[in-house]
Write an enzyme that holds these catalytic residues in place. Structure first.
Site, PDB file in Angstrom:
ATOM      1  N   ARG A 139     -22.075   4.259  84.098  1.00  0.00           N
ATOM      2  CA  ARG A 139     -22.102   3.245  85.143  1.00  0.00           C
ATOM      3  C   ARG A 139     -20.874   2.352  85.144  1.00  0.00           C
ATOM      4  O   ARG A 139     -20.211   2.200  86.171  1.00  0.00           O
ATOM      5  CB  ARG A 139     -23.360   2.372  85.012  1.00  0.00           C
ATOM      6  CG  ARG A 139     -23.509   1.370  86.132  1.00  0.00           C
ATOM      7  CD  ARG A 139     -24.812   0.594  86.027  1.00  0.00           C
ATOM      8  NE  ARG A 139     -25.968   1.468  86.073  1.00  0.00           N
ATOM      9  CZ  ARG A 139     -27.220   1.026  86.018  1.00  0.00           C
ATOM     10  NH1 ARG A 139     -27.463  -0.266  85.881  1.00  0.00           N
ATOM     11  NH2 ARG A 139     -28.228   1.858  86.071  1.00  0.00           N
ATOM     12  N   HIS A 187     -26.691   9.810  93.694  1.00  0.00           N
ATOM     13  CA  HIS A 187     -26.681   8.500  93.040  1.00  0.00           C
ATOM     14  C   HIS A 187     -27.895   7.693  93.504  1.00  0.00           C
ATOM     15  O   HIS A 187     -27.799   6.905  94.460  1.00  0.00           O
ATOM     16  CB  HIS A 187     -25.381   7.771  93.403  1.00  0.00           C
ATOM     17  CG  HIS A 187     -25.029   6.638  92.495  1.00  0.00           C
ATOM     18  ND1 HIS A 187     -24.542   6.827  91.217  1.00  0.00           N
ATOM     19  CD2 HIS A 187     -25.078   5.300  92.665  1.00  0.00           C
ATOM     20  CE1 HIS A 187     -24.300   5.651  90.657  1.00  0.00           C
ATOM     21  NE2 HIS A 187     -24.617   4.708  91.520  1.00  0.00           N
ATOM     22  N   TYR A 241     -21.964  -0.002 111.247  1.00  0.00           N
ATOM     23  CA  TYR A 241     -20.874  -0.299 112.174  1.00  0.00           C
ATOM     24  C   TYR A 241     -19.539   0.304 111.745  1.00  0.00           C
ATOM     25  O   TYR A 241     -18.651   0.483 112.572  1.00  0.00           O
ATOM     26  CB  TYR A 241     -20.685  -1.815 112.315  1.00  0.00           C
ATOM     27  CG  TYR A 241     -21.903  -2.529 112.840  1.00  0.00           C
ATOM     28  CD1 TYR A 241     -22.437  -2.237 114.084  1.00  0.00           C
ATOM     29  CD2 TYR A 241     -22.523  -3.519 112.074  1.00  0.00           C
ATOM     30  CE1 TYR A 241     -23.551  -2.893 114.561  1.00  0.00           C
ATOM     31  CE2 TYR A 241     -23.642  -4.194 112.547  1.00  0.00           C
ATOM     32  CZ  TYR A 241     -24.159  -3.871 113.795  1.00  0.00           C
ATOM     33  OH  TYR A 241     -25.255  -4.518 114.267  1.00  0.00           O
TER      34      TYR A 241
END
Length: 748
Positions: free
Chosen positions: A37, A83, A127
Site C-alpha cells: 500500500r 483494487h 465529469y
C-alpha cells in the site's frame, strides 16, 4: 466452576494468548500496509494503486494517440477488478498522476478539472476524462514481451503485473510519498535526463559518482534549492535529509523609482491560495510592517506581486523576512525508504536506488530477449512447415481433397508438428502464390539472423551493457534538456539561510518626539521638536507633562510601573501627534491604580539602575526587561509598602552610584558594590532613619556630579570633588553640596 479445557472449546475457536495473537495479527497488517500500500517499489517507483490504475487504462487502450475516456470508467474497472478499496481514494490517486504541479512527469493526461496549484480539488470523476501519457507508455514498455511477471488479482478472475518493466526511472523522476506502519517514505522528484545519464555511467562502472550527473531535485513547480553541495551530497549518501527550497522572484522597477517583488515560482508542495492568505495575515496582523500589499495576478503562470511599504525598503530584506515568516521557503524531506527486489523495505542511498533500477533493467533485458527467442522459434516452426507445403504443394492439395483426416496424414507423411499441420490447413488460397515462397524464405533468413544476434546477446555481458546504454540513450533523448518536458526547472544555487530581520529593518526610521502626560496619555509627534515649545506641550485641561524625549520610530520603549513591572511599547505604533494621544493603559494591561514612573528608550543602552522607595536596588540588563506581551514582565519585586522609584540608564563608563533620600542626605559609593540581577529586590543602597529614597543615578566619579539650577535658566551646577560623600554602600550619607535642588532630585 469446572476449568475449561481444549476439549471443551467450541469448534473453530483457537485458544491462544491474547498478546501473541494480537502481535501476530498486527504484524500481518503492518507488513501488508508496508509492502502492498504505502511504499513504492525501487524497480518502477509505483505503489499498487498507481500500478493498477495504469494497467486498467492500458487495457482500455487509452493510449496518447487515442481518445479520452471518463475517469469513472477507469475507477470502476480498478476497484472492480484489481483494487477493492474506496472509489474516492482511487480517484484521488489518479488525479495526482495527472497534476502537472504534483508530478514532474505526469503519467495521466487529464481533460477537465483536475485541481490546481491553489489547492482546489478536482471535479468529480463523472465529469473528468483521461488517457495515458507517453511517460506511462515508456514505463509499461515490455509488458507484452514478458518483461514482468503477471499474478492473479484478488479474486483470481484477472491478472495484473507485479511491476512495470519500462526504461523510465520513475521512482526518482517523479518521487513518492507515503506513511506506512512504523515507517514512511518521502522522495522528491528529479530530472529524468540527469538520472539516465547517471544510469548510463553505472552500466559501465557500478562505483561511478552519480552526483556528477544528478545535481539535486527537480521540482515540477521550479524554485531554487539553496543548500550547499556538501549538504545535498550527504543527504543522497545516507538516503535521509531535507532540501531547502525557495521561491523564484525578481524585482520589477516602476517609473518614479518605485519597485515591487514578483514571485514566479513557489516551493514544491505549497498551495498558492494558502500562501497568499499566509502573507496577507502577516500584513493584517502587522507582523511584517515593511510589506504593504500582496496581490495574486496569476493566470496559467504563477505571478504573486509583493508591494513594499516604501521604495526605500531593501528588496533582499523584504524577501528574507518572507522566507522566514511565510512558506516562500520550505524544507522538502528526503527519506529514500523503498521496497527492494526482495520486497523488503529499507532506506537506500541515491546510488543504491539507481543501481537497483539498473540491475532490474538487465533482468528485464534478459527476459525480453528470451521471450523474443521463443517467439522466433515459434515463427520459424511455422515457416518451416510452410516451406514443406510449397515444396510438396500438389501432394498437400491432394491430401486435403481426398483424406478424411488430412492433418494426421500430413504429419505422418512429411514429419510435421501439430502446429505446422494446423497452420497449413488454415492457409488461404491466395497464399499459394509462388511469390509467397520467396517471402517466407526471406523472413526465415531474417529470423535466423536475429536469433543468432539475440543468442550472442544473452551469452555476452559486454553486449548486454552496450545494448542497455543504447536503449537508455534513446529514452534520454526523448526527455533531454532540450525538450519542453525534460528541461530542468529547479535551479541548484547555494544561498545563506534567511536572515532574521530586526525590527529596525522592518520600520522606516523617522525621528519622533514622545510625550507622556501625568494622567497617562501618550502620543508621538513627527520630528524632534523643541520640548519647551508651547505647541509641543498641549494637554487636556487639568493634565500636564510627565515625560518627554526624542526617539526614532525604530525604537522600543520601556515603560516601568510602580509595582516593578516593565512593559514594552513599539515607537512606530504610538498614536500620532494630532489631539492628545491615547491612554497608555489601553496599550498594555496596567491597572489604573498603578502609576507610571519611567518611560525610556531600550535601544542605545545596555543596563538600567533600578531602585525602590525603601532604598533597595540593583542593576539590570535592558534585554532582561523587554516584555513580549501586553501583560508586561516583573523585573523588580519591591518589599511590602515599597514602590519602584528610580529607573535610570547606566552609562558605559559610569563607575559610581549617587543616592539621596527624602531626609536630604546624599551618599556616593562604587558601582562595583551594587549587584546585577535580572529580577528581585536588590541590595540596600542607602540607610534611612526617616523617610525613604528620593533619587539615585550612576556617574563617572572623576567628572564629578552635575545638576540643573532652578528658575528654568537651563544652567548647570557641578561638584567635582565628591570625596566627602564617598562611603560604603548602605551608609546614611551626609547633606548634599551647597545649591543642590530642594526637590532632592539629580535632574535628567
Amino acid at each position: 466452576m469446572a476449568e475449561l479445557t481444549d476439549k471443551d472449546a467450541p469448534i473453530g475457536v483457537l485458544d491462544a494468548p491474547f498478546d501473541s495473537a494480537l502481535s501476530e495479527r498486527y504484524l500481518v497488517y503492518a507488513m501488508s500496509t508496508i509492502t502492498a500500500r504505502s511504499l513504492p517499489d525501487v524497480r518502477d517507483g509505483l505503489k499498487p494503486v498507481h500500478r493498477r490504475l495504469l494497467w486498467a487504462m492500458r487495457l482500455l487502450k487509452l493510449d496518447p494517440s487515442q481518445g479520452y475516456k471518463k475517469c469513472a470508467r477507469v475507477v470502476g474497472d480498478v476497484i472492480g477488478k484489481y483494487h477493492p478499496h474506496g472509489d474516492q481514494s482511487v480517484y484521488d490517486a489518479m488525479v495526482r498522476l495527472a497534476q502537472t504541479f504534483s508530478l514532474r512527469y505526469p503519467l495521466v493526461d487529464g481533460q477537465g478539472n483536475f485541481g490546481n496549484i491553489d489547492g482546489d480539488n478536482a471535479a468529480a470523476y463523472r465529469y473528468t476524462e483521461a488517457r495515458l501519457t507517453q511517460v506511462a507508455i515508456d514505463l509499461m514498455d515490455g509488458l507484452d514481451e514478458d518483461g514482468a511477471n503477471l499474478r492473479p488479482t484478488y479474486n483470481g478472475e484477472e491478472q495484473e503485473p507485479e511491476l512495470f518493466p519500462g526504461l523510465f526511472p520513475n521512482l526518482l523522476a517523479n518521487g513518492a510519498a507515503g506513511i506506512a506502519v512504523g515507517m514512511a517514505t518521502s522522495i522528491p522528484p528529479h530530472n529524468a535526463a540527469e538520472l539516465l545519464d547517471a544510469a548510463i555511467a553505472l552500466v559501465d562502472d557500478r562505483a561511478a559518482d552519480v552526483l556528477a550527473f544528478v545535481k539535486g531535485p527537480d521540482f515540477p513547480t521550479g524554485g531554487l534549492v539553496v543548500d550547499p553541495a556538501a549538504v545535498i551530497a550527504e543527504s543522497y549518501r545516507t538516503g535521509r535529509g531535507s532540501f531547502r527550497v525557495r521561491a523564484r522572484w525578481t524585482v520589477e522597477r516602476e517609473k518614479g523609482g518605485g519597485w515591487q517583488a514578483v514571485v514566479s515560482e513557489i516551493p514544491f508542495g505549497v498551495q498558492k491560495g494558502k500562501l497568499i492568505e499566509q502573507i496577507a495575515s502577516l500584513i493584517n496582523d502587522k507582523k511584517f510592517p515593511i510589506l504593504a500589499d500582496v496581490r495574486d495576478e496569476s493566470d496559467a503562470e504563477v505571478r504573486i506581486v509583493l508591494e513594499p511599504r516604501s521604495r526605500t525598503v531593501d528588496a533582499s530584506v523584504l524577501m528574507d523576512g518572507l522566507f522566514r515568516l511565510a512558506d516562500l521557503e520550505v524544507r522538502v524531506p528526503l527519506n529514500l525508504n523503498v521496497l527492494d527486489k526482495d520486497r523488503t523495505p529499507r532506506v537506500m542511498s541515491l546510488a543504491e536506488a539507481l543501481g537497483a533500477w539498473v540491475d532490474h533493467q538487465f533482468v528485464v533485458l534478459e527476459r525480453r530477449t528470451r521471450h523474443r527467442l521463443d517467439k522466433i522459434a515459434d515463427r520459424v516452426e511455422l515457416l518451416d512447415g510452410y516451406l514443406i507445403a510449397y515444396l510438396n504443394l500438389d501432394r498437400v492439395i491432394e491430401i486435403i481433397r481426398t483424406e478424411d483426416e488430412p492433418k494426421q496424414v500430413m504429419i505422418a507423411e512429411f514429419g510435421l508438428t501439430d502446429r505446422q499441420a494446423e497452420a497449413i490447413l488454415n492457409m488461404r488460397l491466395r497464399s499459394l502464390r509462388r511469390l509467397e515462397e520467396f517471402e517466407i524464405r526471406k523472413e526465415r533468413d531474417s529470423l535466423d539472423k536475429e536469433r543468432a544476434g539475440l543468442a550472442a546477446l544473452l551469452e555476452s555481458p559486454a553486449k548486454q551493457k552496450t545494448r542497455m546504454k543504447r536503449d537508455l540513450t534513446k529514452v534520454r533523448d526523448r526527455y533531454g534538456p532540450a525538450t519542453v518536458l525534460g528541461a530542468r526547472r529547479t535551479t541548484i544555487e547555494e544561498a545563506a539561510p534567511a536572515r532574521e530581520i530586526p525590527l529596525e529593518a522592518m520600520i522606516e526610521r523617522e525621528p519622533i518626539t514622545v510625550i507622556l502626560s501625568r494622567r497617562g496619555w501618550i502620543r508621538a509627534l513627527r520630528g524632534h521638536n523643541d520640548l519647551s515649545a508651547p505647541d509641543t506641550m498641549k494637554f487636556k485641561e487639568g493634565d500636564g507633562p510627565a515625560l518627554a524625549f526624542h526617539a526614532q520610530t525604530t525604537d522600543k520603549l520601556l515603560m516601568a510601573a510602580e509595582n516593578g513591572r516593565f512593559y514594552t511599547l513599539a515607537a512606530d505604533k504610538l498614536p500620532g501627534g494630532r489631539g492628545f494621544g491615547e491612554p497608555v493603559r489601553a496599550m498594555v494591561d496596567l491597572d489604573g491604580s498603578v502609576g507610571v514612573i519611567a518611560l525610556v528608550r531600550a535601544s542605545g543602552q545596555d543596563r538600567l539602575l533600578l531602585a525602590a522607595s525603601d532604598g533597595r536596588g540593583f542593576i539590570v540588563q535592558v534585554a532582561d526587561t523587554i516584555a513580549e506581551t501586553r501583560k508586561g514582565k516583573t523585573v523588580m519585586t519591591p518589599r511590602t509598602g515599597a514602590l519602584l522609584k528610580v529607573v535610570r540608564p547606566v552609562g558605559k563608563d559610569d563607575d559610581y552610584v549617587a543616592a539621596i533620600g527624602d531626609n536630604r542626605k546624599m551618599l556616593v559609593f562604587p558601582i562595583a558594590e551594587l549587584v546585577e540581577m535580572s529580577r528581585g529586590q536588590g541590595l540596600q543602597l542607602q540607610r534611612f532613619r526617616d523617610g525613604g529614597l528620593s533619587d539615585a543615578k550612576t556617574f563617572v566619579f572623576a567628572q564629578g556630579l552635575s545638576w540643573p539650577m532652578g528658575g528654568g535658566t537651563g544652567r548647570m551646577r557641578s561638584e567635582p570633588d565628591l570625596s566627602a560623600w564617598r562611603a560604603a554602600r548602605g551608609a546614611a550619607g551626609r547633606m548634599p553640596p551647597t545649591g543642590f535642588p530642594r526637590d532632592n532630585r539629580f535632574g535628567t
